[in-house]
Enzyme design. Structure first.
Site, mmCIF file in Angstrom:
data_model
loop_
_atom_site.group_PDB
_atom_site.id
_atom_site.type_symbol
_atom_site.label_atom_id
_atom_site.label_comp_id
_atom_site.label_asym_id
_atom_site.label_seq_id
_atom_site.Cartn_x
_atom_site.Cartn_y
_atom_site.Cartn_z
ATOM 1 N N TYR A 144 0.831 -1.207 0.000
ATOM 2 C CA TYR A 144 0.000 0.000 0.000
ATOM 3 C C TYR A 144 0.862 1.252 0.000
ATOM 4 O O TYR A 144 0.579 2.223 -0.702
ATOM 5 C CB TYR A 144 -0.943 0.015 1.223
ATOM 6 C CG TYR A 144 -1.943 1.138 1.126
ATOM 7 C CD1 TYR A 144 -3.169 0.931 0.507
ATOM 8 C CD2 TYR A 144 -1.644 2.412 1.601
ATOM 9 C CE1 TYR A 144 -4.071 1.960 0.368
ATOM 10 C CE2 TYR A 144 -2.543 3.450 1.460
ATOM 11 C CZ TYR A 144 -3.759 3.225 0.844
ATOM 12 O OH TYR A 144 -4.647 4.247 0.692
ATOM 13 N N PHE A 162 -7.478 22.119 -24.634
ATOM 14 C CA PHE A 162 -7.749 20.690 -24.730
ATOM 15 C C PHE A 162 -8.970 20.426 -23.860
ATOM 16 O O PHE A 162 -9.147 21.055 -22.812
ATOM 17 C CB PHE A 162 -6.560 19.814 -24.321
ATOM 18 C CG PHE A 162 -6.883 18.364 -24.566
ATOM 19 C CD1 PHE A 162 -6.968 17.886 -25.858
ATOM 20 C CD2 PHE A 162 -7.191 17.511 -23.523
ATOM 21 C CE1 PHE A 162 -7.361 16.573 -26.111
ATOM 22 C CE2 PHE A 162 -7.574 16.190 -23.768
ATOM 23 C CZ PHE A 162 -7.659 15.722 -25.062
ATOM 24 N N THR A 163 -9.808 19.496 -24.309
ATOM 25 C CA THR A 163 -11.122 19.297 -23.686
ATOM 26 C C THR A 163 -11.065 19.128 -22.169
ATOM 27 O O THR A 163 -11.670 19.904 -21.423
ATOM 28 C CB THR A 163 -11.799 18.069 -24.333
ATOM 29 O OG1 THR A 163 -10.876 16.980 -24.278
ATOM 30 C CG2 THR A 163 -12.179 18.337 -25.772
ATOM 31 N N LYS A 203 0.156 8.024 -23.460
ATOM 32 C CA LYS A 203 0.613 8.389 -24.809
ATOM 33 C C LYS A 203 2.126 8.162 -24.888
ATOM 34 O O LYS A 203 2.579 7.031 -24.907
ATOM 35 C CB LYS A 203 0.246 9.838 -25.117
ATOM 36 C CG LYS A 203 -1.233 10.042 -25.446
ATOM 37 C CD LYS A 203 -2.085 10.245 -24.251
ATOM 38 C CE LYS A 203 -3.450 10.807 -24.554
ATOM 39 N NZ LYS A 203 -4.299 10.845 -23.353
ATOM 40 N N ARG A 230 -13.111 15.945 -33.882
ATOM 41 C CA ARG A 230 -12.412 17.005 -33.159
ATOM 42 C C ARG A 230 -12.848 18.348 -33.738
ATOM 43 O O ARG A 230 -12.068 19.103 -34.284
ATOM 44 C CB ARG A 230 -10.891 16.852 -33.260
ATOM 45 C CG ARG A 230 -10.334 15.556 -32.703
ATOM 46 C CD ARG A 230 -10.108 15.523 -31.201
ATOM 47 N NE ARG A 230 -11.297 15.468 -30.394
ATOM 48 C CZ ARG A 230 -11.277 15.366 -29.059
ATOM 49 N NH1 ARG A 230 -10.138 15.314 -28.400
ATOM 50 N NH2 ARG A 230 -12.388 15.337 -28.372
HETATM 51 C C1 P70 Z 1 -6.724 11.601 -26.770
HETATM 52 C C2 P70 Z 1 -6.643 11.429 -25.279
HETATM 53 C C3 P70 Z 1 -5.885 12.905 -23.526
HETATM 54 C C4 P70 Z 1 -5.153 14.098 -23.109
HETATM 55 C C5 P70 Z 1 -4.412 14.860 -24.037
HETATM 56 C C6 P70 Z 1 -3.736 16.007 -23.604
HETATM 57 C C7 P70 Z 1 -2.949 16.842 -24.556
HETATM 58 C C8 P70 Z 1 -4.495 15.668 -21.412
HETATM 59 C C9 P70 Z 1 -5.196 14.519 -21.781
HETATM 60 C C10 P70 Z 1 -5.987 13.789 -20.731
HETATM 61 C C11 P70 Z 1 -7.910 10.909 -24.632
HETATM 62 C C12 P70 Z 1 -9.065 11.844 -24.806
HETATM 63 C C13 P70 Z 1 -9.365 12.758 -23.804
HETATM 64 C C14 P70 Z 1 -10.410 13.653 -23.988
HETATM 65 C C15 P70 Z 1 -11.103 13.642 -25.189
HETATM 66 C C16 P70 Z 1 -10.836 12.701 -26.145
HETATM 67 C C17 P70 Z 1 -9.807 11.813 -25.967
HETATM 68 N N1 P70 Z 1 -6.125 12.652 -24.721
HETATM 69 N N2 P70 Z 1 -3.800 16.372 -22.308
HETATM 70 O O1 P70 Z 1 -7.284 10.696 -27.412
HETATM 71 O O2 P70 Z 1 -5.364 12.614 -20.397
HETATM 72 O O3 P70 Z 1 -6.987 10.844 -21.136
HETATM 73 O O4 P70 Z 1 -5.080 10.313 -19.608
HETATM 74 O O5 P70 Z 1 -6.995 11.629 -18.793
HETATM 75 O O6 P70 Z 1 -4.337 14.506 -25.324
HETATM 76 O O7 P70 Z 1 -6.210 12.588 -27.320
HETATM 77 P P1 P70 Z 1 -6.158 11.281 -19.967
#
Ligand code: P70
Length: 477
Positions: A85, A137-138, A271, A395
């Site tokens: 743990y 970013f989303t 990634k 996108r």
């Molecule tokens: C994608 C994935 C994740 C991502 C990223 C960047 C530049 C942070 C994150 C978050 C998965 C994804 C996420 C949201 C919408 C669609 C797809 N990108 N910063 O496919 O990381 O997913 O590990 O929480 O690209 O591009 P995580």
């Protein structure tokens, strides 16, 4: 090690080849269902590729996130998991790898990137503050907003133009940043949110010159810079091949130099870091680390595992080492380039220059007759799947969501469909299939009509939204 000792076969002989520095030891069968079955599957999924079952997909280019193949060393590492743990030895291996390759002093593991975004946003943003960044970013922007912050896009204008071929389209526009500082005051800026290769712009890199200038500006105003290092290794590759003075530096050296211009970083290790699950957050300031370490126990797990199993941390520590090998990165980006160049040869509209992790199709170029509120990029993902079982990701307007103030769609300048390439998974022949399906769908572009959104979730709507083809809407009512 210097870069010259790391040169690949192709480079040593001054050839163009970028063959993978590995051979395949285990395979996972895939198959293509019939067109009739694909039509049924897509209907059941509400025309949203996120809602398809993976068994109904032939070549899965939805994302490069967590979809990479681990190496034999990583799988061996999984057997070395110390599932204690507290104080797992794999945590210390991971901490050492982050310190060694990224150069930050303190590290907190998280279950994935958005876990790290959550902790950083809650700790480093005060309600009412602004968070400038090089394109949204989303998940990142949502976490800024949930912490009471307002994201401000300060990326250079060229990034919003799919046809502009500037090699560093991820750069921050220094004037935009300085005007924001002047307008709202440095004390109202939480930090600069800088992403290495900008996902939504098409995987476009930031130059070393740009991050150095940003460091200067931010030092003058006392603003911190936090880096989204998710695809920063790929960014380092673009610096190596495109920026003066870096041709003889290794990816590892460039990565560390870039990170040294920032105060910390968060990571979706799914990634660049070559694991199926994992993330981390690393900073130099001990007080900030202390606050993060205190918050991680609330949302993720103890600060020595942060939601990960010991074996996951071991695979991640090994993945970090493998990720920065020059021949690996060259072949990874080379495969993306291969697909992109096929499409360019056929005059298919894609974002230029070709980025690091994916090809982004310009859906406006495909469907100028489909208005943005009928979601052309969503239409394109659906058409690709129907044609060949290739799964892509929207996108565009769906991903951009609604403006929290006006409640209207955000109508982003870029209306894109992404073909993301998982790392170490598909072959050149799979890229040929992907290129051919894009061409077929492009050839049929004039007969294609739009979609209507029939279900819209509140947060990150693209994941679960449902659509119906416009020519079908009403038939069920
Ligand atoms: C994608 C994935 C994740 C991502 C990223 C960047 C530049 C942070 C994150 C978050 C998965 C994804 C996420 C949201 C919408 C669609 C797809 N990108 N910063 O496919 O990381 O997913 O590990 O929480 O690209 O591009 P995580």
């Amino acid at each position: 090690m210097t870069a010259s000792t790391l040169k690949t076969f192709g480079q040593q002989l001054s050839r163009r080849s970028w063959a993978e520095p590995w051979k395949i030891k285990a395979v996972e069968p895939i198959h293509m269902i019939t067109q009739e079955e694909r039509l049924r599957a897509l209907g059941e999924a509400g025309y949203n590729t996120f809602l398809l079952r993976s068994e109904d997909v032939y070549i899965d280019l939805l994302t490069d996130s967590g979809t990479g193949a681990m190496s034999d060393r990583q799988w061996a590492g999984m057997m070395m998991g110390d599932e204690s743990y507290a104080g797992s030895k794999n945590f210390y291996r991971l901490e050492g790898a982050v310190q060694n390759y990224y150069g930050y002093q303190h590290m907190v593991p998280t279950h994935q990137g958005r876990g790290a975004e959550h902790l950083l946003s809650q700790t480093a943003i005060k309600s009412g503050q602004y968070v400038p960044g090089n394109m949204y970013f989303t998940t990142t922007r949502l976490h800024h907003e949930l912490a009471g912050g307002t994201f401000v896009d300060v990326i250079i204008d060229q990034a919003h133009d799919p046809n502009d071929e500037y090699p560093f389209k991820g750069n921050v526009d220094l004037d935009k940043l300085e005007s924001l500082i002047k307008e709202v005051g440095a004390e109202n800026i939480a930090y600069l949110s800088l992403a290495g290769t900008v996902n939504m712009a098409g995987g476009q890199p930031v130059s070393m010159a740009n991050v150095r200038q940003l460091r200067e500006i931010c030092d003058r105003s006392g603003i911190r810079i936090f880096l989204d290092a998710t695809r920063m290794v790929e960014n380092a590759y673009f610096i190596q091949v495109q920026e003066d003075g870096y041709a003889d530096k290794s990816i590892a050296e460039i990565l560390k130099e870039f990170c040294s211009c920032t105060d910390g970083a968060w990571m979706s290790a799914k990634k660049d870091n070559l694991v199926n699950i994992g993330g981390w957050l690393a900073v130099n300031d001990f007080d900030l680390f202390d606050a993060l370490r205190n918050l991680v126990v609330v949302y993720e797990g103890l600060h020595t595992y942060g939601g990960l199993a010991g074996r996951d941390m071991e695979a991640l520590a090994i993945g970090i080492e493998e990720a920065v090998q020059d021949d690996h990165v060259r072949s990874r980006v080379g495969q993306v380039l291969y697909l992109g160049e096929l499409l360019l040869d056929w005059k298919i509209p894609i974002v230029k220059p070709i980025g690091g992790h994916a090809i982004f199709l310009d859906a406006r170029g495909f469907y100028p007759h489909i208005p943005q509120d009928q979601f052309p990029a969503q239409v394109l993902t659906a058409q690709l799947y129907l044609d060949s079982g290739v799964r892509a990701m929207e996108r565009g307007n769906v991903s951009a969501g609604r403006d929290p103030q006006t409640g209207d769609h955000r109508y982003p300048a870029l209306e894109l469909t992404r073909l993301a390439i998982p790392r170490r998974v598909y072959t050149q022949a799979h890229m040929d299939v992907a290129a051919e399906t894009v061409k077929t769908v492009h050839d049929a572009r004039q007969q294609t009509s739009g979609l209507k959104m029939v279900y819209e979730p509140k947060n990150l709507r693209f994941f679960q939204a449902r659509f119906e083809p416009l020519d079908m809407v009403g038939q069920h009512e």
